[in-house]
Write a protein that holds these residues in place. Structure first.
Motif, short mmCIF file in Angstrom:
data_model
loop_
_atom_site.label_atom_id
_atom_site.label_comp_id
_atom_site.label_asym_id
_atom_site.label_seq_id
_atom_site.Cartn_x
_atom_site.Cartn_y
_atom_site.Cartn_z
N ASN A 171 0.85 -1.19 0.00
CA ASN A 171 0.00 0.00 0.00
C ASN A 171 0.89 1.25 0.00
O ASN A 171 1.51 1.59 1.01
N VAL A 172 0.93 1.93 -1.13
CA VAL A 172 1.82 3.08 -1.29
C VAL A 172 1.44 4.22 -0.34
O VAL A 172 2.30 4.78 0.36
N LEU A 173 0.17 4.56 -0.31
CA LEU A 173 -0.28 5.70 0.50
C LEU A 173 -0.05 5.43 1.99
O LEU A 173 0.42 6.31 2.73
N ALA A 174 -0.38 4.23 2.44
CA ALA A 174 -0.21 3.90 3.86
C ALA A 174 1.26 3.94 4.25
O ALA A 174 1.63 4.46 5.31
N THR A 175 2.12 3.40 3.40
CA THR A 175 3.55 3.40 3.69
C THR A 175 4.10 4.82 3.76
O THR A 175 4.96 5.14 4.60
N SER A 176 3.60 5.68 2.89
CA SER A 176 4.08 7.07 2.91
C SER A 176 3.74 7.76 4.23
O SER A 176 4.52 8.57 4.73
N VAL A 177 2.57 7.43 4.81
CA VAL A 177 2.18 8.02 6.09
C VAL A 177 3.11 7.55 7.20
O VAL A 177 3.52 8.34 8.07
N VAL A 178 3.46 6.26 7.19
CA VAL A 178 4.37 5.73 8.21
C VAL A 178 5.71 6.46 8.15
O VAL A 178 6.25 6.91 9.17
N VAL A 179 6.25 6.61 6.94
CA VAL A 179 7.55 7.26 6.78
C VAL A 179 7.47 8.75 7.15
O VAL A 179 8.30 9.27 7.89
N ASN A 180 6.44 9.43 6.64
CA ASN A 180 6.31 10.87 6.90
C ASN A 180 6.17 11.17 8.39
O ASN A 180 6.79 12.09 8.93
N SER A 181 5.31 10.40 9.07
CA SER A 181 5.07 10.66 10.50
C SER A 181 6.31 10.34 11.34
O SER A 181 6.60 11.04 12.32
N THR A 182 7.07 9.31 10.94
CA THR A 182 8.28 8.95 11.69
C THR A 182 9.35 10.03 11.54
O THR A 182 9.97 10.46 12.52
N VAL A 183 9.58 10.46 10.31
CA VAL A 183 10.61 11.47 10.05
C VAL A 183 10.26 12.80 10.70
O VAL A 183 11.13 13.50 11.24
N LEU A 184 8.98 13.15 10.66
CA LEU A 184 8.56 14.43 11.20
C LEU A 184 8.86 14.55 12.70
O LEU A 184 9.18 15.64 13.19
N HIS A 185 8.79 13.44 13.42
CA HIS A 185 9.00 13.47 14.87
C HIS A 185 10.41 13.03 15.28
O HIS A 185 10.71 12.98 16.48
N ALA A 186 11.24 12.71 14.31
CA ALA A 186 12.60 12.26 14.63
C ALA A 186 13.48 13.44 15.01
O ALA A 186 13.46 14.49 14.35
#
Length: 628
Positions: free
Chosen positions: A325-340
């Motif tokens: 799932n492209v869209l779901a994976t993008s959310v996981v990556v975006n949310s992780t990087v944003l809070h790193a």
């Protein structure tokens, strides 16, 4: 006798003296009594006896008994009232002297007063109790006389009907329809066609008025008039057809029929929910097609990965995400990087299938997260992952498994129930799901890796997880057991001797979705071999139902370190009653269940936690009409 004053009446020549004494009885009423001198108590003394010479007393001279006790105001008032209303036959009292009593007499008087007050209170209480009993008896008698058959008002929920704030009209009309159906069947069986047709007419009208209303506010203004008309019709029918046994039998039959319908609807609902959960919405189907097309049109297939040295650097923070799932994976990556705190030290290893590899690759080429590194791989490129090594792939070659999962004309899905339906989903044998059991093989040079599902959202910096001491365990996860829920007996078949001999049914379950794995300890304990052994034993599905959690519980039994619950909050994909504060304070929230945030089934109040990490202004999302 409690004397308060005494009048002495005597004659010089008389041997004894008549005395008229006034006193208060137990209820406090002033009374008079005639006594002889010899009956007086020795403790009484005469006040002002005129030097003790009785001969000098004239006529009916009044003498007063003296005591140290001071009469109460109430007593004096009662006494004065009594004197005003009752004149003594022997003559009016001329003087009212205070009595002088001994301390013993005084104490006795105080005790009498206390007993009198207690007795008075007891009598009052008894009177009140008697009054309440009489009121209750009268109420019961009134109810017996009451006529409960009221024209135009027929309701089991009669009390609710009287309450204007309880959606009483809607309840009344629904109740009337149930009773009308029962009486209509009785009328039909007794050939009462007029009554039968009248009830059918009222039923149709009331159903039309109710429509899809869920409260009184949604009802048509004429609904109350229809309810009154139906009540009147039911009253008439009851007078004609009512028979307790017949009505009870008919209502019981209707109840059984309704229960059958509810069971059927539950199965249908479960089937439709499972179908909706498995079905890819048109916009999400469009997205990978558009991305894949542009990937090949623009020749991105020839592009090589950069920062290869980071991909195998064990000093960095590595994540594993296995998804199609492209869209779901993008959310996981975006949310992780944003809070790193240090995004440049974070490396994401994404593995997808052949069908979605180009789309996934294209997305992260065009939308690479700032500073962080993303690697996208195709699971088909793992040549070592074949049926000779992998139990799941070997089972997929079994004719029995193919029959169970992929036969087009297998028995009706509605007939097998929701539990069986869930596990007939072929995703439970997907290698993307089972790849988590091969992490050391996929990433041979890494020492620790954080596994993330594609239906999670990261809300805090996750780097402290790499510093958690797992105390020799392989898997760090949040436990999910609460009292008797989510323990091993929920997932494993404890009627099988192999399960009973090796596992505790009360052992606490844990969750996949956010797991920190110690790959060094994994290799040392040969965890993948344990997984293979149990997976082979379950080819006939007698040890557990299919999926990745049951074999995960078995594989990591006594090898899982419990993390603090704040790291991972689950249930956003099925439970609409989760604690809002718990969600907001969690490091990771997990939409496990059928109500995924990218589906229309999603729980509305949880969707914003996910959608705020979606870039809806993206060209491809707008092209495929993906919006909030």
């Amino acid at each position: 006798m409690d004397a308060s004053s005494a009048a002495l009446m005597f004659n010089d020549n008389e041997k004894d003296i008549d005395i008229i004494a006034t006193y208060s009885d137990a209820s406090g009423t002033i009374r008079t009594s005639r006594v002889k001198m010899k009956d007086l108590s020795a403790s009484w003394v005469l006040e002002n006896p005129i030097n003790g010479d009785l001969d000098k007393l004239k006529g009916s001279q009044v003498l007063k008994l003296k005591d140290s006790y001071q009469p109460s105001t109430r007593f004096e008032e009662n006494f004065e009232h009594f004197i005003d209303d009752h004149r003594l036959q022997e003559g009016e009292i001329q003087n009212h002297w205070r009595a002088s009593w001994s301390p013993v007499k005084f104490k006795r008087q105080v005790l009498r007063e206390k007993r009198r007050d207690l007795r008075t209170a007891e009598l009052v209480r008894q009177d009140k109790g008697a009054d309440k009993q009489m009121e209750a008896t009268a109420a019961i008698e009134n109810l017996k006389k009451m006529d409960t058959v009221v024209k135009g008002k027929y309701s089991i929920w009669r009390r609710d009907f009287e309450n204007p704030n309880s959606d009483s009209t809607l309840k009344l009309m629904r109740d009337q329809i149930i009773m009308a159906k029962a009486y209509a069947n009785i009328a039909k069986s007794k050939n009462q066609s007029i009554l039968y047709n009248s009830l059918l007419k009222h039923i149709r009208e009331n159903l039309r008025v109710i429509g899809e209303a869920n409260s009184d506010a949604e009802l048509h203004p004429s609904s109350l008039d229809h309810a009154k008309a139906m009540g009147h019709a039911l009253s008439i029918v009851k007078d004609e057809l009512y028979d307790c046994r017949t009505v009870a039998r008919k209502l019981r039959a209707m109840l059984l029929s309704t229960e059958d319908n509810v069971g059927s609807m539950k199965k249908r609902s479960a089937f439709l929910i499972q179908l909706a959960a498995k079905t890819v919405p048109k916009p999400l189907h469009c997205l990978p097609l558009q991305l894949a097309a542009d990937y090949f049109i623009h020749g991105y297939q020839n592009m090589k990965d950069l920062n290869k040295e980071k991909l195998e650097d064990p000093s960095l923070y590595h994540y594993a995400i296995f998804s199609d799932n492209v869209l779901a994976t993008s959310v996981v990556v975006n949310s992780t990087v944003l809070h790193a705190n240090e995004p440049e030290k974070h490396v994401f290893h994404i593995v997808t299938d052949k069908l979605n590899f180009a789309a996934m690759k294209m997305w992260f080429i065009l939308n690479a997260p700032e500073k962080a590194t993303v690697q996208v791989e195709n699971i088909d490129d793992f040549k070592w992952l074949n049926s000779s090594y992998c139990s799941v792939l070997r089972q997929l070659e079994s004719a029995r498994i193919k029959e169970y999962y992929f036969k087009a004309n297998h028995p009706s899905s509605l007939s097998v129930g929701s539990d069986h339906l869930k596990y007939r989903n072929p995703k439970y044998l997907s290698m993307l799901n089972h790849l988590r059991f091969y992490l050391p093989e996929v990433y041979p040079k890494l020492n620790k890796i954080l596994f993330l599902d594609d239906d999670i959202v990261v809300q805090k910096d996750l780097t402290p997880l790499w510093d958690v001491d797992l105390q020799g365990m392989v898997n760090g996860a949040v436990e999910t057991c609460k009292e008797s829920f989510h323990r091993f007996d929920k997932y494993l078949n404890f009627t099988n001797p192999k399960i009973v001999e090796n596992f505790d049914p009360n052992a606490c379950g844990w969750a996949f979705g956010m797991n920190i794995f110690d790959l060094k300890e994994w290799r040392k304990r040969n965890i993948t071999a344990i997984y293979h052994r149990w997976q082979d034993m379950n080819e006939d599905r007698t040890l557990w139902k299919l999926g990745t959690l049951p074999p995960g519980l078995i594989t990591f039994y006594n090898l899982t370190y419990p993390l603090d619950r704040k790291w991972h909050v689950l249930g956003l994909g099925y439970d609409p009653a989760l604690n809002q504060t718990g969600i907001e304070n969690a490091a990771v929230i997990h939409y496990n269940g059928n109500y995924k945030p990218w589906l229309d089934l999603a729980v509305a109040k949880y969707k914003s936690y996910w959608s705020k990490y979606v870039k809806f202004d993206n060209y491809y999302l707008q092209l495929c009409n993906i919006s909030e």
